[in-house]
Motif scaffolding. Structure first.
Motif: not given
Length: 212
Positions: A146-150, A178-181, A191-193, A202-208
């Motif tokens: 679906q494209g890059p996820v940051y 920008w992030v999933e619900a 809560i980041p994944k 680590n915990l990351y925010y998956h931003v696309h």
């Protein structure tokens, strides 16, 4: 001795009109408290009237911007912003205008990725192949169909958009796609994944980008 006399020239009079905040005028003109008061009286200015005019000229921002954002934009203490908002607009606190805030975070994230998407993130494929490769300045980039996820950490997300707190950034990113619900806990940030990358969890925010 009466000291140094000040000549009220048209240029000085205009400067007094352009500098309604007392301490700013005093610092800019390099004159004493007493001298500034005398000059203000000579051009028939009242300090409160000047301040009111300054605030009324910015009434649209006072109505729509969050208090801390208005304070940063104009170099005014947040408590002063609250007082003038109460006086000129009413008791409703600025900052409840989520639409403006969401649009601003969306704009800042677009600008950030336009400048840093290629250089600010480590390609996750390379990190998996070689655990010695460090995380990029802002995190990792994961290529998906679906494209890059940051992948941002909490710290790097705030560094990317320093204008807002983590809670407000994550809330706006979720609202604008920008992030999933995600699950909210006691009304706090999503809560980041958790991810284990290069042997470190680590915990990351998956931003696309929205719709990608």
């Amino acid at each position: 001795s009466r000291g140094v006399s000040l000549i009220l020239t048209p240029v000085l009079a205009q400067a007094l009109h352009d500098l309604p905040i007392f301490n700013e005028a005093k610092a800019a003109l390099g004159i004493s408290h007493t001298a500034l008061n005398q000059l203000r009286r000579r051009v028939a200015m009242r300090h409160r009237d000047q301040l009111d005019r300054w605030w009324r000229d910015r009434i649209d921002g006072l109505k729509t911007l969050p208090i801390d954002t208005f304070a940063r934009c104009y170099g005014v203490h947040p408590d002063t912003v609250k007082a003038y908002h109460q006086r000129l607009v009413g008791p409703t606190q600025p900052g409840t205008n989520r639409t403006w805030e969401y649009q601003r975070v969306n704009q800042l994230m677009v600008m950030f990725l336009d400048h840093h998407a290629d250089t600010g993130f480590t390609d996750l494929r390379h990190a998996k192949q070689n655990p010695a490769i460090p995380m990029g300045e802002y995190g990792y980039r994961e290529e998906t169909p679906q494209g890059p996820v940051y992948l941002f950490t909490s710290d790097t997300l705030v560094r990317a958009i320093p204008e807002f707190t983590l809670k407000r950034i994550s809330r706006a990113l979720e609202a604008t796609g920008w992030v999933e619900a995600s699950t909210w806990v006691n009304g706090e940030k999503p809560i980041p994944k958790p991810r284990r990358i290069s042997g470190r969890r680590n915990l990351y925010y998956h931003v696309h980008r929205p719709n990608s």
